[in-house]
Design a protein around this motif. Structure first.
Motif, PDB file in Angstrom:
ATOM      1  N   MET A  31      32.456 -28.553  32.918  1.00  0.00           N
ATOM      2  CA  MET A  31      33.861 -28.433  33.186  1.00  0.00           C
ATOM      3  C   MET A  31      34.191 -26.953  33.305  1.00  0.00           C
ATOM      4  N   VAL A  53      32.174 -35.809  39.555  1.00  0.00           N
ATOM      5  CA  VAL A  53      32.971 -34.912  38.726  1.00  0.00           C
ATOM      6  C   VAL A  53      32.657 -33.457  39.088  1.00  0.00           C
ATOM      7  N   GLN A  54      31.379 -33.151  39.264  1.00  0.00           N
ATOM      8  CA  GLN A  54      30.995 -31.770  39.570  1.00  0.00           C
ATOM      9  C   GLN A  54      31.491 -31.343  40.946  1.00  0.00           C
ATOM     10  N   ASP A  91      28.389 -40.770  39.119  1.00  0.00           N
ATOM     11  CA  ASP A  91      29.694 -40.398  38.560  1.00  0.00           C
ATOM     12  C   ASP A  91      29.701 -38.948  38.093  1.00  0.00           C
ATOM     13  N   ARG A  92      28.600 -38.488  37.511  1.00  0.00           N
ATOM     14  CA  ARG A  92      28.522 -37.107  37.049  1.00  0.00           C
ATOM     15  C   ARG A  92      28.573 -36.132  38.214  1.00  0.00           C
ATOM     16  N   ARG A 135      32.087 -25.369  40.672  1.00  0.00           N
ATOM     17  CA  ARG A 135      30.823 -26.072  40.459  1.00  0.00           C
ATOM     18  C   ARG A 135      30.240 -26.549  41.784  1.00  0.00           C
ATOM     19  N   LEU A 167      37.532 -35.756  26.483  1.00  0.00           N
ATOM     20  CA  LEU A 167      36.526 -35.698  27.545  1.00  0.00           C
ATOM     21  C   LEU A 167      36.711 -36.826  28.560  1.00  0.00           C
ATOM     22  N   LYS A 168      37.024 -38.008  28.078  1.00  0.00           N
ATOM     23  CA  LYS A 168      37.256 -39.145  28.981  1.00  0.00           C
ATOM     24  C   LYS A 168      38.438 -38.872  29.893  1.00  0.00           C
ATOM     25  N   GLU A 186      39.642 -35.944  30.785  1.00  0.00           N
ATOM     26  CA  GLU A 186      39.360 -34.826  31.690  1.00  0.00           C
ATOM     27  C   GLU A 186      38.350 -35.164  32.775  1.00  0.00           C
ATOM     28  N   THR A 187      37.352 -35.960  32.430  1.00  0.00           N
ATOM     29  CA  THR A 187      36.265 -36.218  33.381  1.00  0.00           C
ATOM     30  C   THR A 187      36.295 -37.606  33.992  1.00  0.00           C
ATOM     31  N   LEU A 206      34.606 -39.916  32.799  1.00  0.00           N
ATOM     32  CA  LEU A 206      33.292 -40.474  32.484  1.00  0.00           C
ATOM     33  C   LEU A 206      33.332 -41.234  31.161  1.00  0.00           C
ATOM     34  N   ASP A 228      35.128 -30.140  41.276  1.00  0.00           N
ATOM     35  CA  ASP A 228      35.427 -28.795  40.793  1.00  0.00           C
ATOM     36  C   ASP A 228      34.917 -27.790  41.824  1.00  0.00           C
TER      37      ASP A 228
END
Length: 172
Positions: A1, A114-115, A110-111, A121, A54-55, A57-58, A60, A118
């Motif tokens: 993040m 998220v990346q 999914d990861r 990233r 975390l859930k 924000e992401t 995930l 951003d």
């Protein structure tokens, strides 16, 4: 993040995230996490609050799978209905009927989503592509200079700059 000027993360959450990192490294329990937070901070934070943050924000959410207590297998797929490990014969459940060990799983797709959402990233994920187009010698400086990777390139893989290369490492 990525944390930019617009993102303000409360100090208590930062402390919780640091401890969550240690929890994942050293595999200590949720109650140990909460007890450590009580001793070393006056902030009202718990593992539940850190996970909730975390859930949010992401997006995930891990899926938890039972594992052999000796990490021989994960009770999924062909092993899903097993009650004993076929390798070491240890039982899956403890006296209370709970799994002796669990493994959290986060989807790679999914990861990556998220990346790539951003901007900073997403630019970092272009490293492989940037490295290859800027390489001007035959020195071995990176995994992308290796024989196997070059064979994959010759097979026309990684033709898109956004393609991601994964490596796997097995111990033992």
């Amino acid at each position: 993040m990525n944390v930019d000027d617009k993102t303000i993360i409360p100090k208590k959450i930062v402390e919780g995230l640091k401890l969550l990192h240690l929890k994942s490294l050293y595999n200590f329990t949720e109650s140990a996490f909460d007890d450590i937070m009580k001793v070393f901070t006056t902030n009202n934070v718990s593992l539940y609050k850190v996970k909730k943050y975390l859930k949010e924000e992401t997006g995930l959410v891990p899926i938890f799978y039972d594992m052999c207590e000796n990490s021989c297998i994960c009770y999924t797929g062909q092993y899903e209905s097993y009650q004993n490990c076929p390798v070491c014969e240890s039982t899956r459940l403890d006296a209370r009927g709970k799994a002796k060990k669990v493994m959290p799983f986060l989807s790679i797709i999914d990861r990556l989503k998220v990346q790539y959402k951003d901007e900073t990233r997403a630019k970092e994920l272009l490293y492989r592509y940037e490295y290859n187009i800027n390489k001007n010698d035959n020195d071995l400086d990176d995994i992308f200079d290796g024989k196997i990777y070059k064979e994959l390139i010759n097979d026309n893989l990684f033709s898109d700059q956004r393609d991601v290369a994964f490596t796997a490492s097995c111990d033992g």
